[in-house]
Write a protein that holds these residues in place. Structure first.
Motif, PDB file in Angstrom:
ATOM      1  N   THR A 124       0.926  -1.279  -0.081  1.00 46.96           N
ATOM      2  CA  THR A 124       0.036  -0.137   0.027  1.00 46.96           C
ATOM      3  C   THR A 124       0.841   1.396  -0.102  1.00 46.96           C
ATOM      4  O   THR A 124       0.483   2.392  -0.358  1.00 46.96           O
ATOM      5  CB  THR A 124      -0.855  -0.014   1.174  1.00 46.96           C
ATOM      6  OG1 THR A 124      -0.096   0.154   2.287  1.00 46.96           O
ATOM      7  CG2 THR A 124      -1.865  -1.278   1.148  1.00 46.96           C
ATOM      8  N   ASN A 125       2.111   0.986   0.469  1.00 48.77           N
ATOM      9  CA  ASN A 125       2.953   2.179   0.437  1.00 48.77           C
ATOM     10  C   ASN A 125       2.770   3.521   1.246  1.00 48.77           C
ATOM     11  O   ASN A 125       3.153   4.442   1.606  1.00 48.77           O
ATOM     12  CB  ASN A 125       3.225   2.901  -0.769  1.00 48.77           C
ATOM     13  CG  ASN A 125       4.515   2.369  -1.428  1.00 48.77           C
ATOM     14  OD1 ASN A 125       4.804   1.178  -1.270  1.00 48.77           O
ATOM     15  ND2 ASN A 125       4.892   2.931  -2.461  1.00 48.77           N
ATOM     16  N   LYS A 126       1.675   3.072   2.402  1.00 47.32           N
ATOM     17  CA  LYS A 126       1.256   3.807   3.364  1.00 47.32           C
ATOM     18  C   LYS A 126       2.141   3.776   4.640  1.00 47.32           C
ATOM     19  O   LYS A 126       2.610   2.644   5.299  1.00 47.32           O
ATOM     20  CB  LYS A 126      -0.312   3.663   3.667  1.00 47.32           C
ATOM     21  CG  LYS A 126      -1.136   3.857   2.485  1.00 47.32           C
ATOM     22  CD  LYS A 126      -2.369   3.760   2.961  1.00 47.32           C
ATOM     23  CE  LYS A 126      -3.459   4.023   1.648  1.00 47.32           C
ATOM     24  NZ  LYS A 126      -4.720   3.719   2.024  1.00 47.32           N
ATOM     25  N   VAL A 127       2.189   4.816   5.428  1.00 47.03           N
ATOM     26  CA  VAL A 127       3.080   5.013   6.437  1.00 47.03           C
ATOM     27  C   VAL A 127       2.430   5.900   7.387  1.00 47.03           C
ATOM     28  O   VAL A 127       2.207   6.933   6.867  1.00 47.03           O
ATOM     29  CB  VAL A 127       4.556   5.233   6.168  1.00 47.03           C
ATOM     30  CG1 VAL A 127       4.711   6.690   5.436  1.00 47.03           C
ATOM     31  CG2 VAL A 127       5.384   5.287   7.434  1.00 47.03           C
ATOM     32  N   THR A 128       2.464   5.661   8.746  1.00 49.00           N
ATOM     33  CA  THR A 128       2.012   6.268   9.908  1.00 49.00           C
ATOM     34  C   THR A 128       3.077   7.021  10.465  1.00 49.00           C
ATOM     35  O   THR A 128       4.155   6.463  10.895  1.00 49.00           O
ATOM     36  CB  THR A 128       1.150   5.649  10.912  1.00 49.00           C
ATOM     37  OG1 THR A 128      -0.181   4.978  10.080  1.00 49.00           O
ATOM     38  CG2 THR A 128       0.700   6.455  11.817  1.00 49.00           C
ATOM     39  N   LEU A 129       2.982   8.492  10.701  1.00 48.93           N
ATOM     40  CA  LEU A 129       4.214   9.203  11.233  1.00 48.93           C
ATOM     41  C   LEU A 129       3.605  10.363  12.298  1.00 48.93           C
ATOM     42  O   LEU A 129       3.178  11.415  11.989  1.00 48.93           O
ATOM     43  CB  LEU A 129       4.975   9.996  10.347  1.00 48.93           C
ATOM     44  CG  LEU A 129       5.920   9.271   9.175  1.00 48.93           C
ATOM     45  CD1 LEU A 129       6.377  10.288   8.352  1.00 48.93           C
ATOM     46  CD2 LEU A 129       6.674   8.495   9.881  1.00 48.93           C
ATOM     47  N   LEU A 130       3.490   9.704  13.374  1.00 43.36           N
ATOM     48  CA  LEU A 130       3.049  10.436  14.684  1.00 43.36           C
ATOM     49  C   LEU A 130       4.103  11.088  15.124  1.00 43.36           C
ATOM     50  O   LEU A 130       5.239  10.600  14.966  1.00 43.36           O
ATOM     51  CB  LEU A 130       1.914   9.217  15.503  1.00 43.36           C
ATOM     52  CG  LEU A 130       1.020   8.883  15.029  1.00 43.36           C
ATOM     53  CD1 LEU A 130       0.257   7.745  15.921  1.00 43.36           C
ATOM     54  CD2 LEU A 130       0.002   9.810  14.315  1.00 43.36           C
ATOM     55  N   LEU A 131       3.992  11.814  16.377  1.00 45.24           N
ATOM     56  CA  LEU A 131       4.889  12.565  16.921  1.00 45.24           C
ATOM     57  C   LEU A 131       6.128  11.522  17.403  1.00 45.24           C
ATOM     58  O   LEU A 131       7.277  11.742  17.321  1.00 45.24           O
ATOM     59  CB  LEU A 131       4.285  13.396  17.971  1.00 45.24           C
ATOM     60  CG  LEU A 131       5.714  14.317  18.781  1.00 45.24           C
ATOM     61  CD1 LEU A 131       6.323  15.229  17.930  1.00 45.24           C
ATOM     62  CD2 LEU A 131       5.012  15.006  20.008  1.00 45.24           C
ATOM     63  N   ASP A 132       5.517  10.351  18.138  1.00 46.24           N
ATOM     64  CA  ASP A 132       6.520   9.689  18.544  1.00 46.24           C
ATOM     65  C   ASP A 132       7.423   8.770  17.428  1.00 46.24           C
ATOM     66  O   ASP A 132       8.639   8.655  17.575  1.00 46.24           O
ATOM     67  CB  ASP A 132       6.063   8.485  19.616  1.00 46.24           C
ATOM     68  CG  ASP A 132       4.822   7.608  18.986  1.00 46.24           C
ATOM     69  OD1 ASP A 132       4.195   7.923  18.032  1.00 46.24           O
ATOM     70  OD2 ASP A 132       4.680   6.571  19.223  1.00 46.24           O
ATOM     71  N   ASP A 133       6.689   8.556  16.338  1.00 49.19           N
ATOM     72  CA  ASP A 133       7.518   8.129  15.230  1.00 49.19           C
ATOM     73  C   ASP A 133       8.605   9.136  14.601  1.00 49.19           C
ATOM     74  O   ASP A 133       9.696   8.699  14.560  1.00 49.19           O
ATOM     75  CB  ASP A 133       6.549   7.589  14.112  1.00 49.19           C
ATOM     76  CG  ASP A 133       5.327   6.721  14.563  1.00 49.19           C
ATOM     77  OD1 ASP A 133       5.858   5.728  15.002  1.00 49.19           O
ATOM     78  OD2 ASP A 133       4.413   6.931  14.355  1.00 49.19           O
ATOM     79  N   LYS A 134       8.148  10.305  14.687  1.00 48.91           N
ATOM     80  CA  LYS A 134       9.147  11.384  14.148  1.00 48.91           C
ATOM     81  C   LYS A 134      10.347  11.554  14.978  1.00 48.91           C
ATOM     82  O   LYS A 134      11.362  11.849  14.485  1.00 48.91           O
ATOM     83  CB  LYS A 134       8.415  12.640  13.982  1.00 48.91           C
ATOM     84  CG  LYS A 134       7.164  12.673  12.837  1.00 48.91           C
ATOM     85  CD  LYS A 134       6.421  13.966  12.758  1.00 48.91           C
ATOM     86  CE  LYS A 134       5.473  13.592  11.518  1.00 48.91           C
ATOM     87  NZ  LYS A 134       4.628  15.204  11.482  1.00 48.91           N
ATOM     88  N   THR A 135       9.902  11.765  16.410  1.00 47.29           N
ATOM     89  CA  THR A 135      10.947  11.680  17.379  1.00 47.29           C
ATOM     90  C   THR A 135      11.990  10.660  17.251  1.00 47.29           C
ATOM     91  O   THR A 135      13.122  11.068  17.401  1.00 47.29           O
ATOM     92  CB  THR A 135      10.474  11.760  18.779  1.00 47.29           C
ATOM     93  OG1 THR A 135       9.435  12.912  18.914  1.00 47.29           O
ATOM     94  CG2 THR A 135      11.280  11.832  19.992  1.00 47.29           C
TER      95      THR A 135
END
Length: 95
Positions: free
Chosen positions: A22-33
């Motif tokens: 699907t090439n989808k990715v979730t980037l929440l604050l903890d992921d970004k950090t």
């Protein structure tokens, strides 16, 4: 693609997080950090990088915190699913 080295490093950090076919990715604050720490960058710099990658159509925003990598450049899965994913990606670009 004319990506900077730190943008390439960011995309490499995304690969393990990208949903297969699907090439989808979730980037929440903890992921970004977590990614920012690995790349020795700030979350603010990461957000600017995401904006830059969106402008160059490497990433597209699906919904808040959810993105899709451009399947024209990056994809894991079979060719049929890649075509389907490319059609979905194009719909988000048109919005």
């Amino acid at each position: 693609m004319n990506l900077k080295d730190y943008e390439k490093a960011f995309i490499l950090e995304l690969f393990p997080r990208v949903n297969y076919e699907t090439n989808k990715v979730t980037l929440l604050l903890d992921d970004k950090t977590e990614i920012a720490d690995k790349l020795k960058r700030s979350v603010s710099h990461l957000n600017n990088m995401i904006t830059s990658l969106k402008k160059s159509n490497v990433l597209v925003l699906i919904s808040r915190g959810k993105y899709m990598l451009n399947p024209e450049y990056f994809f894991r899965g079979d060719e049929i699913q890649r075509g389907n994913t490319m059609n979905i990606f194009k719909q988000y670009i048109i919005k």
